[in-house]
Design a protein around this motif. Structure first.
Motif, mmCIF file in Angstrom:
data_model
loop_
_atom_site.group_PDB
_atom_site.id
_atom_site.type_symbol
_atom_site.label_atom_id
_atom_site.label_comp_id
_atom_site.label_asym_id
_atom_site.label_seq_id
_atom_site.Cartn_x
_atom_site.Cartn_y
_atom_site.Cartn_z
ATOM 1 N N MET A 56 -2.111 0.300 15.700
ATOM 2 C CA MET A 56 -2.962 0.336 14.496
ATOM 3 C C MET A 56 -3.630 1.712 14.358
ATOM 4 S SD MET A 56 -2.986 -2.492 12.723
ATOM 5 C CE MET A 56 -4.555 -2.505 11.881
ATOM 6 N N ILE A 57 -3.841 2.157 13.124
ATOM 7 C CA ILE A 57 -4.573 3.380 12.862
ATOM 8 C C ILE A 57 -6.064 3.073 12.913
ATOM 9 C CG2 ILE A 57 -5.009 5.211 11.193
ATOM 10 C CD1 ILE A 57 -2.246 5.299 12.358
ATOM 11 N N GLU A 58 -6.837 3.839 13.652
ATOM 12 C CA GLU A 58 -8.261 3.581 13.795
ATOM 13 C C GLU A 58 -8.952 3.663 12.440
ATOM 14 O OE1 GLU A 58 -12.126 5.310 16.252
ATOM 15 O OE2 GLU A 58 -10.125 6.164 16.528
ATOM 16 N N GLY A 59 -9.840 2.710 12.169
ATOM 17 C CA GLY A 59 -10.587 2.704 10.913
ATOM 18 C C GLY A 59 -10.018 1.773 9.878
ATOM 19 N N LEU A 60 -8.824 1.241 10.080
ATOM 20 C CA LEU A 60 -8.233 0.312 9.135
ATOM 21 C C LEU A 60 -8.470 -1.103 9.613
ATOM 22 C CD1 LEU A 60 -4.863 2.016 8.220
ATOM 23 C CD2 LEU A 60 -7.074 2.196 7.111
ATOM 24 N N THR A 61 -8.768 -1.985 8.680
ATOM 25 C CA THR A 61 -9.114 -3.365 9.035
ATOM 26 C C THR A 61 -8.214 -4.361 8.340
ATOM 27 O OG1 THR A 61 -10.767 -3.434 7.262
ATOM 28 C CG2 THR A 61 -11.518 -2.763 9.457
ATOM 29 N N PHE A 62 -6.957 -4.009 8.112
ATOM 30 C CA PHE A 62 -6.030 -4.926 7.474
ATOM 31 C C PHE A 62 -5.920 -6.197 8.302
ATOM 32 C CE2 PHE A 62 -3.930 -1.168 5.393
ATOM 33 C CZ PHE A 62 -4.313 -1.552 4.129
ATOM 34 N N GLU A 63 -5.864 -7.325 7.618
ATOM 35 C CA GLU A 63 -5.666 -8.574 8.303
ATOM 36 C C GLU A 63 -4.313 -9.142 7.909
ATOM 37 O OE1 GLU A 63 -8.269 -11.722 6.574
ATOM 38 O OE2 GLU A 63 -9.084 -10.065 5.408
ATOM 39 N N ALA A 64 -3.709 -9.853 8.804
ATOM 40 C CA ALA A 64 -2.397 -10.429 8.549
ATOM 41 C C ALA A 64 -2.561 -11.700 7.737
ATOM 42 C CB ALA A 64 -1.685 -10.735 9.866
ATOM 43 N N ALA A 65 -2.476 -11.548 6.407
ATOM 44 C CA ALA A 65 -2.652 -12.705 5.528
ATOM 45 C C ALA A 65 -1.381 -13.535 5.510
ATOM 46 C CB ALA A 65 -2.972 -12.231 4.107
ATOM 47 N N PRO A 66 -1.499 -14.853 5.418
ATOM 48 C CA PRO A 66 -0.309 -15.697 5.340
ATOM 49 C C PRO A 66 0.461 -15.427 4.065
ATOM 50 C CG PRO A 66 -2.303 -16.969 4.879
ATOM 51 C CD PRO A 66 -2.757 -15.638 5.370
ATOM 52 N N GLY A 90 3.004 5.980 10.749
ATOM 53 C CA GLY A 90 2.013 5.298 11.561
ATOM 54 C C GLY A 90 1.369 4.140 10.823
ATOM 55 N N LEU A 91 1.101 4.342 9.542
ATOM 56 C CA LEU A 91 0.548 3.260 8.739
ATOM 57 C C LEU A 91 1.536 2.107 8.612
ATOM 58 C CD1 LEU A 91 -1.163 5.282 5.858
ATOM 59 C CD2 LEU A 91 -2.311 3.974 7.648
ATOM 60 N N CYS A 92 2.801 2.428 8.405
ATOM 61 C CA CYS A 92 3.826 1.375 8.291
ATOM 62 C C CYS A 92 3.910 0.556 9.584
ATOM 63 C CB CYS A 92 5.187 1.994 7.988
ATOM 64 S SG CYS A 92 5.327 2.751 6.351
ATOM 65 N N ALA A 93 3.774 1.232 10.724
ATOM 66 C CA ALA A 93 3.831 0.524 12.007
ATOM 67 C C ALA A 93 2.623 -0.375 12.200
ATOM 68 C CB ALA A 93 3.937 1.528 13.153
ATOM 69 N N GLY A 94 1.490 -0.017 11.597
ATOM 70 C CA GLY A 94 0.268 -0.778 11.799
ATOM 71 C C GLY A 94 0.060 -1.911 10.828
ATOM 72 N N ASP A 95 0.727 -1.884 9.684
ATOM 73 C CA ASP A 95 0.539 -2.946 8.701
ATOM 74 C C ASP A 95 1.818 -3.116 7.893
ATOM 75 O OD1 ASP A 95 -0.338 -4.059 5.899
ATOM 76 O OD2 ASP A 95 -1.974 -4.520 7.285
ATOM 77 N N LYS A 96 2.288 -4.352 7.805
ATOM 78 C CA LYS A 96 3.570 -4.606 7.161
ATOM 79 C C LYS A 96 3.511 -4.459 5.646
ATOM 80 C CE LYS A 96 2.829 -9.616 7.052
ATOM 81 N NZ LYS A 96 3.355 -10.918 7.492
ATOM 82 N N ARG A 97 2.310 -4.373 5.076
ATOM 83 C CA ARG A 97 2.205 -4.193 3.625
ATOM 84 C C ARG A 97 2.436 -2.738 3.205
ATOM 85 N NH1 ARG A 97 -3.499 -7.025 2.529
ATOM 86 N NH2 ARG A 97 -3.960 -5.814 4.415
ATOM 87 N N VAL A 98 2.322 -1.827 4.136
ATOM 88 C CA VAL A 98 2.501 -0.410 3.835
ATOM 89 C C VAL A 98 3.961 -0.035 4.052
ATOM 90 C CG1 VAL A 98 1.784 1.946 4.374
ATOM 91 C CG2 VAL A 98 0.141 0.071 4.539
ATOM 92 N N LYS A 99 4.561 0.607 3.040
ATOM 93 C CA LYS A 99 5.975 0.965 3.088
ATOM 94 C C LYS A 99 6.143 2.424 2.675
ATOM 95 C CE LYS A 99 6.944 -3.802 1.693
ATOM 96 N NZ LYS A 99 7.120 -4.291 3.057
ATOM 97 N N LEU A 100 7.229 3.004 3.100
ATOM 98 C CA LEU A 100 7.488 4.423 2.830
ATOM 99 C C LEU A 100 8.880 4.604 2.261
ATOM 100 C CD1 LEU A 100 7.062 7.531 3.055
ATOM 101 C CD2 LEU A 100 7.788 7.336 5.453
ATOM 102 N N VAL A 101 8.962 5.316 1.143
ATOM 103 C CA VAL A 101 10.230 5.822 0.611
ATOM 104 C C VAL A 101 10.161 7.337 0.727
ATOM 105 C CG1 VAL A 101 11.724 6.034 -1.408
ATOM 106 C CG2 VAL A 101 10.488 3.889 -0.999
ATOM 107 N N GLN A 102 11.012 7.912 1.558
ATOM 108 C CA GLN A 102 10.992 9.358 1.801
ATOM 109 C C GLN A 102 12.170 10.007 1.091
ATOM 110 O OE1 GLN A 102 10.900 10.440 5.940
ATOM 111 N NE2 GLN A 102 10.226 12.522 5.517
ATOM 112 N N LEU A 103 11.869 10.889 0.150
ATOM 113 C CA LEU A 103 12.913 11.594 -0.590
ATOM 114 C C LEU A 103 13.404 12.792 0.217
ATOM 115 C CD1 LEU A 103 11.505 11.479 -4.243
ATOM 116 C CD2 LEU A 103 12.813 9.755 -2.979
ATOM 117 N N SER A 104 14.633 13.199 -0.057
ATOM 118 C CA SER A 104 15.253 14.265 0.734
ATOM 119 C C SER A 104 14.646 15.635 0.468
ATOM 120 C CB SER A 104 16.758 14.305 0.458
ATOM 121 O OG SER A 104 17.007 14.608 -0.916
#
Length: 329
Positions: free
Chosen positions: A1-11, A75-89
């Motif tokens: 988890m990234i320090e300072g983020l308080t995301f909770e795993a919502a159902p 790092g954010l993606c690893a810490g919370d499943k709601r965060v996603k990344l699309v990386q352009l070339s």
């Protein structure tokens, strides 16, 4: 988890709607974590009851950043499943990055936002409420531009007046990319094949039931704007050329009027010569006419070149963007 983020795993209750936030970023390593924290705080304050909250996915589109933006996002993606990344070339521009985010989104509603928090997260709740009442597009309109410079305010007013006087489908004034789209509207946008993208024009063109919310845009919280004058000018030209062919029609009308005047003047010269003989030619008047017509010709050729250049870009058939990697999908 990234320090300072308080995301909770919502159902993942299927009855709760999924809302996708599309966030294009370019060299914003210092802004992404404050943005996610602000979204998290807004969700918890605006929807205190967990069962009432919409499900969220936050899709960051990295438009070729050269700093640590991609690493922070991973790092954010690893810490919370709601965060996603699309990386352009590489850097394809914000219009293409936004299109990539719309294509990747899965939400029942989709909201493009800027990472600098100038699009206030607190407006998401009223936008979603309007959408849940049946509205398919909810625009967020700036009702106060006093924080902008005089040049930016006047140039924005001039742009909106120019494009809305020429465009086949006028665009909403003082409304940026920050707006909510129903899934039906997003699907319509994803069918658009233009390579010279002017998303505000496309947003207007698709129609759908639309309402507008007013808000005051705050100052940028982190970092500096990436929109330089040259980029804004290029976007304005793209917007006018992509929205209408009226400038070409102007030259058809102007050419017809000049031709009629030229034929009339030629007839006048013939009659005057027959009746009164030949006068000494006027060098000044001749040069004025030649220079005026030459300037008009060059201007009209430049305008046609703008359209032809976009036709060439379209017929090449290259993709609007290239996705180098996806994380969290």
């Amino acid at each position: 988890m990234i320090e300072g983020l308080t995301f909770e795993a919502a159902p993942e209750a299927v009855t709760r709607p999924l809302v996708s936030l599309i966030v294009p970023v370019l060299n914003e390593q210092d802004a992404v974590i404050p943005f996610v924290q602000a979204i998290d705080g807004m969700v918890q304050s605006q929807w205190p009851v967990l069962e009432d909250r919409p499900r969220l996915e936050i899709i960051f589109v990295d438009d070729g950043s050269t700093d640590a933006t991609a690493a922070v996002l991973r790092g954010l993606c690893a810490g919370d499943k709601r965060v996603k990344l699309v990386q352009l070339s590489r850097n394809f521009g914000k219009e293409a990055a936004l299109s990539a985010g719309l294509k990747a989104s899965r939400g029942d509603a989709v909201v493009p936002m800027d990472v600098d928090l100038q699009d206030p997260p607190e407006l998401l709740r009223p936008m979603i409420d309007r959408w849940q009442s049946g509205v398919q597009v909810v625009n967020a309109r700036r009702c106060d531009r006093s924080s902008d410079t005089m040049f930016k305010r006047s140039s924005a007013q001039l742009f909106y007046k120019a494009i809305n006087s020429l465009a086949d489908h006028p665009i909403a004034e003082d409304v940026g990319d920050f707006r909510l789209f129903d899934r039906a509207a997003v699907d319509a946008l994803n069918e658009m094949t233009e390579h010279s993208r002017f998303n505000k024009g496309l947003f207007s063109w698709i129609g759908f039931r639309t309402e507008t919310l007013d808000y005051v845009r705050p100052q940028r919280a982190v970092g500096d704007t990436k929109w330089k004058f040259s980029k804004l000018l290029a976007l304005a030209i793209d917007g006018i050329v992509a929205s209408t062919t009226f400038p070409l029609r102007i030259w058809t009308i102007l050419g017809s009027v000049i031709s009629l005047l030229a034929f009339g003047y030629a007839g006048f010269l013939v009659i005057r010569t027959v009746l009164f003989g030949v006068d000494t030619p006027g060098y000044a008047s001749l040069m004025a006419a030649v220079l005026m017509l030459g300037g008009l010709n060059l201007l009209s050729l430049g305008l046609m070149g703008e359209y032809i250049g976009r036709i060439a870009k379209q017929v090449r058939g290259r993709p609007l963007y290239i996705v180098a990697d996806k994380v969290g999908f």
